[in-house]
Design a protein around this motif. Structure first.
Motif, PDB file in Angstrom:
ATOM      1  N   ILE A   1       0.881  -1.081  -0.065  1.00 26.83           N
ATOM      2  CA  ILE A   1      -0.011   0.075  -0.068  1.00 26.83           C
ATOM      3  C   ILE A   1       0.716   1.324   0.153  1.00 26.83           C
ATOM      4  O   ILE A   1       0.557   2.214  -1.034  1.00 26.83           O
ATOM      5  CB  ILE A   1      -1.136   0.011   1.218  1.00 26.83           C
ATOM      6  N   VAL A   2       1.848   1.462   0.839  1.00 23.66           N
ATOM      7  CA  VAL A   2       2.476   2.397   1.026  1.00 23.66           C
ATOM      8  C   VAL A   2       3.545   2.478  -0.567  1.00 23.66           C
ATOM      9  O   VAL A   2       3.782   3.714  -0.686  1.00 23.66           O
ATOM     10  CB  VAL A   2       3.504   2.348   2.304  1.00 23.66           C
ATOM     11  N   PHE A   3       4.130   1.658  -0.767  1.00 25.43           N
ATOM     12  CA  PHE A   3       4.977   1.698  -1.788  1.00 25.43           C
ATOM     13  C   PHE A   3       4.448   0.967  -3.039  1.00 25.43           C
ATOM     14  O   PHE A   3       5.139  -0.339  -3.257  1.00 25.43           O
ATOM     15  CB  PHE A   3       6.521   1.105  -1.563  1.00 25.43           C
ATOM     16  N   PRO A   4       3.420   1.223  -3.577  1.00 20.97           N
ATOM     17  CA  PRO A   4       2.795   0.321  -4.697  1.00 20.97           C
ATOM     18  C   PRO A   4       3.433   0.277  -5.938  1.00 20.97           C
ATOM     19  O   PRO A   4       3.528  -0.922  -6.512  1.00 20.97           O
ATOM     20  CB  PRO A   4       1.513   1.216  -4.808  1.00 20.97           C
ATOM     21  N   ASN A   5       4.426   1.088  -6.321  1.00 23.81           N
ATOM     22  CA  ASN A   5       5.074   0.756  -7.498  1.00 23.81           C
ATOM     23  C   ASN A   5       6.626   0.127  -7.202  1.00 23.81           C
ATOM     24  O   ASN A   5       7.531   0.238  -8.035  1.00 23.81           O
ATOM     25  CB  ASN A   5       5.556   2.275  -8.257  1.00 23.81           C
ATOM     26  N   ASP A   6       7.008  -0.352  -6.068  1.00 18.82           N
ATOM     27  CA  ASP A   6       8.234  -0.786  -5.842  1.00 18.82           C
ATOM     28  C   ASP A   6       8.084  -2.568  -5.724  1.00 18.82           C
ATOM     29  O   ASP A   6       7.086  -2.864  -5.591  1.00 18.82           O
ATOM     30  CB  ASP A   6       8.957   0.010  -4.623  1.00 18.82           C
TER      31      ASP A   6
ATOM     32  N   THR B   1      10.315   9.606   2.209  1.00 16.31           N
ATOM     33  CA  THR B   1       9.895   8.116   2.565  1.00 16.31           C
ATOM     34  C   THR B   1       8.937   8.383   3.988  1.00 16.31           C
ATOM     35  O   THR B   1       8.127   7.768   4.115  1.00 16.31           O
ATOM     36  CB  THR B   1      10.826   6.916   2.828  1.00 16.31           C
ATOM     37  N   HIS B   2       9.818   9.146   5.176  1.00 14.69           N
ATOM     38  CA  HIS B   2       9.123   9.388   6.342  1.00 14.69           C
ATOM     39  C   HIS B   2       7.761  10.171   6.205  1.00 14.69           C
ATOM     40  O   HIS B   2       6.797   9.813   6.796  1.00 14.69           O
ATOM     41  CB  HIS B   2      10.112  10.094   7.209  1.00 14.69           C
TER      42      HIS B   2
ATOM     43  N   ALA C   1       4.173   8.714   7.444  1.00 16.15           N
ATOM     44  CA  ALA C   1       3.527   9.604   8.237  1.00 16.15           C
ATOM     45  C   ALA C   1       2.118   9.704   7.690  1.00 16.15           C
ATOM     46  O   ALA C   1       1.049   9.603   8.600  1.00 16.15           O
ATOM     47  CB  ALA C   1       4.267  10.740   8.751  1.00 16.15           C
ATOM     48  N   ASN C   2       1.978  10.034   6.489  1.00 14.40           N
ATOM     49  CA  ASN C   2       0.673  10.193   5.941  1.00 14.40           C
ATOM     50  C   ASN C   2      -0.283   8.934   5.973  1.00 14.40           C
ATOM     51  O   ASN C   2      -1.274   9.029   6.157  1.00 14.40           O
ATOM     52  CB  ASN C   2       0.769  10.778   4.384  1.00 14.40           C
TER      53      ASN C   2
ATOM     54  N   ALA D   1      -4.650   5.880   8.195  1.00 17.50           N
ATOM     55  CA  ALA D   1      -4.852   4.371   8.905  1.00 17.50           C
ATOM     56  C   ALA D   1      -5.453   4.709   9.973  1.00 17.50           C
ATOM     57  O   ALA D   1      -6.230   3.859  10.692  1.00 17.50           O
ATOM     58  CB  ALA D   1      -3.775   3.603   8.687  1.00 17.50           C
ATOM     59  N   ALA D   2      -5.189   5.872  10.917  1.00 17.87           N
ATOM     60  CA  ALA D   2      -5.789   6.064  12.322  1.00 17.87           C
ATOM     61  C   ALA D   2      -7.151   6.245  12.329  1.00 17.87           C
ATOM     62  O   ALA D   2      -7.774   6.602  11.530  1.00 17.87           O
ATOM     63  CB  ALA D   2      -5.160   7.238  12.842  1.00 17.87           C
TER      64      ALA D   2
END
Length: 98
Positions: free
Chosen positions: A37-42, A86-87, A91-92, A97-98
């Motif tokens: 989810i966080v890095f969909p293209n990696d 990346t941080h 964080a986003n 997700a919270a």
């Protein structure tokens, strides 16, 4: 220990290292699904290499983690621009997700 960690990091396939730099920034345990989810293209296969070389470990049945000593030792080699971006992405993600 830091030199051994760096040597294991250098064994990661060159095409996967950019993703490894991002995964190093996960300070909290994470799932493979979260990484997708966080890095969909990696390349998620980076996680497999990092597990194989002992840079990541299983936190439990679903979560992975990097020991803080390993993470802090490797994070200083990640370019500051990549690390900060990346941080911000993480964080986003955690905020949404919270």
């Amino acid at each position: 220990m830091e030199e051994a960690d760096r040597n294991r990091y250098q064994r990661i396939s060159e095409r996967l290292r950019a993703t490894a730099d991002k995964i190093i920034c996960f300070a909290l345990p994470f799932s493979i699904e979260e990484a997708k989810i966080v890095f969909p293209n990696d390349y998620v296969e980076t996680i497999r290499e990092m597990l194989r070389y002992g840079l990541l470990r299983h936190h439990d049945e679903q979560l992975l983690e990097m020991h803080e000593t390993i993470r802090s030792g490797l994070e200083e080699f990640v370019l500051p621009m990549i690390r900060h971006k990346t941080h911000d992405v993480l964080a986003n993600y955690y905020f949404s997700a919270a």
